[in-house]
Design an enzyme around this catalytic site. Structure first.
Site, PDB file in Angstrom:
ATOM      1  N   GLY A  11      37.827  -5.488 -27.577  1.00  0.00           N
ATOM      2  CA  GLY A  11      39.140  -5.882 -28.107  1.00  0.00           C
ATOM      3  C   GLY A  11      38.950  -6.446 -29.504  1.00  0.00           C
ATOM      4  O   GLY A  11      39.624  -7.388 -29.921  1.00  0.00           O
ATOM      5  N   SER A  13      39.608  -5.457 -32.412  1.00  0.00           N
ATOM      6  CA  SER A  13      40.651  -5.375 -33.447  1.00  0.00           C
ATOM      7  C   SER A  13      41.905  -6.119 -33.010  1.00  0.00           C
ATOM      8  O   SER A  13      42.941  -6.013 -33.634  1.00  0.00           O
ATOM      9  CB  SER A  13      40.984  -3.896 -33.697  1.00  0.00           C
ATOM     10  OG  SER A  13      41.208  -3.242 -32.455  1.00  0.00           O
ATOM     11  N   GLY A  14      41.807  -6.894 -31.932  1.00  0.00           N
ATOM     12  CA  GLY A  14      42.986  -7.552 -31.383  1.00  0.00           C
ATOM     13  C   GLY A  14      43.293  -8.895 -32.040  1.00  0.00           C
ATOM     14  O   GLY A  14      42.515  -9.429 -32.832  1.00  0.00           O
ATOM     15  N   LEU A  16      43.571 -11.957 -30.633  1.00  0.00           N
ATOM     16  CA  LEU A  16      42.747 -13.112 -30.250  1.00  0.00           C
ATOM     17  C   LEU A  16      41.423 -13.117 -31.021  1.00  0.00           C
ATOM     18  O   LEU A  16      40.951 -14.162 -31.462  1.00  0.00           O
ATOM     19  CB  LEU A  16      42.472 -13.073 -28.742  1.00  0.00           C
ATOM     20  CG  LEU A  16      41.782 -14.314 -28.192  1.00  0.00           C
ATOM     21  CD1 LEU A  16      42.716 -15.505 -28.178  1.00  0.00           C
ATOM     22  CD2 LEU A  16      41.235 -14.076 -26.790  1.00  0.00           C
ATOM     23  N   LYS A 140      42.169 -14.931 -19.942  1.00  0.00           N
ATOM     24  CA  LYS A 140      43.278 -15.104 -19.004  1.00  0.00           C
ATOM     25  C   LYS A 140      44.339 -14.051 -19.292  1.00  0.00           C
ATOM     26  O   LYS A 140      44.384 -13.552 -20.409  1.00  0.00           O
ATOM     27  CB  LYS A 140      43.854 -16.511 -19.115  1.00  0.00           C
ATOM     28  CG  LYS A 140      44.715 -16.705 -20.366  1.00  0.00           C
ATOM     29  CD  LYS A 140      45.667 -17.850 -20.223  1.00  0.00           C
ATOM     30  CE  LYS A 140      46.908 -17.573 -21.012  1.00  0.00           C
ATOM     31  NZ  LYS A 140      47.902 -18.517 -21.127  1.00  0.00           N
ATOM     32  N   LYS A 174      39.450 -28.211 -25.468  1.00  0.00           N
ATOM     33  CA  LYS A 174      40.074 -29.190 -26.368  1.00  0.00           C
ATOM     34  C   LYS A 174      39.447 -30.563 -26.159  1.00  0.00           C
ATOM     35  O   LYS A 174      39.228 -30.981 -25.021  1.00  0.00           O
ATOM     36  CB  LYS A 174      41.590 -29.264 -26.105  1.00  0.00           C
ATOM     37  CG  LYS A 174      42.347 -28.011 -26.537  1.00  0.00           C
ATOM     38  CD  LYS A 174      43.821 -28.149 -26.181  1.00  0.00           C
ATOM     39  CE  LYS A 174      44.577 -26.886 -26.480  1.00  0.00           C
ATOM     40  NZ  LYS A 174      44.821 -26.643 -27.894  1.00  0.00           N
ATOM     41  N   HIS A 233      46.492 -23.742 -17.454  1.00  0.00           N
ATOM     42  CA  HIS A 233      46.187 -24.902 -18.300  1.00  0.00           C
ATOM     43  C   HIS A 233      46.651 -26.222 -17.667  1.00  0.00           C
ATOM     44  O   HIS A 233      45.930 -27.212 -17.643  1.00  0.00           O
ATOM     45  CB  HIS A 233      46.881 -24.769 -19.654  1.00  0.00           C
ATOM     46  CG  HIS A 233      46.602 -23.471 -20.356  1.00  0.00           C
ATOM     47  ND1 HIS A 233      45.346 -22.921 -20.428  1.00  0.00           N
ATOM     48  CD2 HIS A 233      47.411 -22.626 -21.026  1.00  0.00           C
ATOM     49  CE1 HIS A 233      45.406 -21.792 -21.106  1.00  0.00           C
ATOM     50  NE2 HIS A 233      46.650 -21.586 -21.481  1.00  0.00           N
TER      51      HIS A 233
END
Ligand SMILES: NC(=O)c1ccc[n+]([C@@H]2O[C@H](COP(=O)([O-])OP(=O)(O)OC[C@H]3O[C@@H](n4cnc5c(N)ncnc54)[C@H](OP(=O)(O)O)[C@@H]3O)[C@@H](O)[C@H]2O)c1
Length: 482
Positions: A11, A13-14, A16, A140, A174, A233
């Site tokens: 992925g 070139s996506g 994210l 996800k 985080k 999350h």
């Protein structure tokens, strides 16, 4: 970390990859955390040079310097994960035959299984004794419900050992989310209070000003707020707030405790869930369209953009304490926080009949605000403790005050992006901040029990359907405004 490591991003070139993964890798490379080669894979034909040029054009200005230094380590392989990956295997061997490899599936979820199957067919996942390590990061959503998550786990386990599988939830990368764990288990002063005897309720909010993100409507419309945010999350945050202390930092010991909590969550018996969808409205003086008018949203959509939930954790520590979870798009303010609300004193000595007075569930009149401990996750990464102090003067009038800690004030600068921390952990083989098979299944088990309550419309720029206030029935207080 030597020898070099190959990170293969499917992925390549996506969205994210450009927005999160490459900046995270540049951060690692710049800090010298790892000696890396990035190999991008996607179906479109690109050369190494073309891929580098494409990435360069997508990066924020601030990352350009790091990119120039790293770009020689970036490669591209044209490949379809639904087909033969022998070409990829040859290229990886040519770049470095005996090195650790991380395969990052930044792909649509329906491609997770073919990707892993074809990686296995090409011999790219074999990790016998003495072989360099092979790990797979899975984005996800991990499944659409309990049955599909179980089926996905089952297929993965045919081809990979559980310790090779890294199911990512970027919230766990985080700082403030990790600080929940550190704060609870490094500071003995709060532990005696962290239970049903002293805590009135816990609120977890992820409020967004944004509507559905550009280009993501088609995906979002199939999942909605419950599956996109709450199931993963927010339940992860809840698990960190409510888990029992682990006896060590061993990843399995920590994940065992999280799973125990997730398995103990029960929905409030009467109408535990409010679902909403934003209509047209006003945010910050700007008129915005409603969800149904967004490009890519089906006219017969049943996706919620707001979900609020009341649950309980059925164990000795938490029995009877409401856990209120809320996530919504197009709310007036962007903030994510955990707010722990403590019980008010049993006898009200001060200001019993002040202006602010209100009646508590037990009939006492109170003008004191309950003490709060607030862990802000975004946009600020901060922690504050709210309490009451005496206003100077002859009377005994109380006013709210706060003790506050802010990551930026204390440590300066930006904290490392979540993906950077998680990628480093995956490279180092530390699964603590990734979801185990039973953890993800326990989350789906709960999410599946949330019945589809009717979809209520709320104007963009409001705090969501007013019916969500009813979830506070019998409790002191209401939803935080951040
Ligand atoms: N974007 C986000 O903010 C975000 C946030 C959280 C999670 N995620 C998850 O991350 C994953 C990727 O999301 P995204 O937004 O980056 O998707 P995207 O922008 O649609 O990119 C998909 C990528 O997959 C490639 N691709 C499609 N079919 C392929 C195939 N058969 N073989 C090899 N490559 C293929 C595409 O390139 P080609 O067409 O050239 O093959 C493209 O590079 C999804 O699981 C998503 O749920 C994304």
């Amino acid at each position: 970390m030597n020898p070099p490591i190959q990170i293969v991003i499917f992925g390549a070139s996506g969205d994210l990859t450009a927005r999160k993964l490459v900046p995270a890798l540049l951060g690692l490379a710049q800090k010298g955390s790892a000696d890396l080669q990035l190999i991008g894979v996607a179906r479109r034909p690109l050369t190494d040079t073309g891929f580098r040029a494409q990435l360069r054009g997508q990066l924020p200005e601030a990352d350009r310097g790091a990119f120039e230094a790293f770009q020689g380590c970036i490669h591209y392989v044209q490949g379809d994960v639904e087909g033969d990956l022998e070409g990829l295997a040859k290229r990886l061997d040519a770049l470095g035959p005996s090195v650790g490899r991380l395969f990052y599936l930044s792909l649509r979820p329906n491609l997770f299984v073919p990707a892993v199957e074809n990686l296995a067919c090409a011999g790219l996942l074999a990790q016998e004794n003495g072989d360099p390590w092979r790990r797979v990061v899975i984005e996800k959503p991990f499944g659409w419900d309990l049955a599909s998550a179980r089926a996905l786990n089952h297929t993965l386990h045919r081809l990979l050992r559980e310790e090779q599988i890294y199911r990512i939830d970027h919230y766990l990368g985080k700082e403030t989310v990790q600080n929940l764990f550190a704060f609870r288990f490094n500071n003995a002063i709060f532990e005696p209070l962290w239970n049903r005897h002293h805590i009135e309720l816990v609120q977890i909010t992820v409020a967004e000003e944004l509507g559905v993100e550009r280009g993501r409507a088609a995906y979002y419309d199939t999942v909605g707020a419950l599956r996109d945010m709450l199931q993963n999350h927010m339940l992860q945050i809840l698990a960190l707030v409510a888990m029992e202390p682990p006896s060590s930092l061993d990843p399995e010991t920590i994940r065992d405790q999280k799973v125990n909590v997730l398995k103990s969550i029960r929905l409030w018996p009467s109408e535990p869930c409010v679902r909403g969808r934003y209509g047209p409205g006003d945010i910050g003086g700007q008129t915005v369209k409603g969800y149904l008018q967004e490009d890519g949203v089906g006219a017969d959509s049943d996706a919620e953009t707001y979900v609020a939930l009341r649950a309980e954790i059925v164990n000795w520590r938490w029995s009877g304490v409401p856990f209120l979870l809320r996530h919504g798009k197009r709310l007036p303010k962007r903030f994510s926080e955990v707010r722990v609300q403590f019980k008010v004193p049993p006898i009200q000595l001060f200001d019993r009949f002040g202006e602010d007075a209100r009646t508590l569930p037990d009939g006492l009149t109170c003008s004191l605000r309950p003490n709060h401990l607030t862990l802000s996750i975004q946009p600020r990464e901060a922690l504050s403790l709210g309490f009451g102090v005496k206003v100077p003067g002859s009377g005994m009038t109380m006013a709210p005050a706060e003790l506050a800690f802010d990551y930026r004030d204390r440590f300066g600068g930006q904290t490392a992006p979540a993906y950077e921390r998680l990628l480093l952990d995956a490279l180092q083989g530390d699964p603590t901040l990734f979801l185990r098979d039973d953890e993800v299944e326990a989350s789906w088990q709960l999410a599946d029990t949330v019945c589809k309550s009717p979809l209520l419309e709320y104007p963009a720029g409001s705090w969501g359907p007013p019916e969500a206030e009813n979830l506070f029935h019998g409790c002191e207080g209401g939803w935080s405004r951040g």
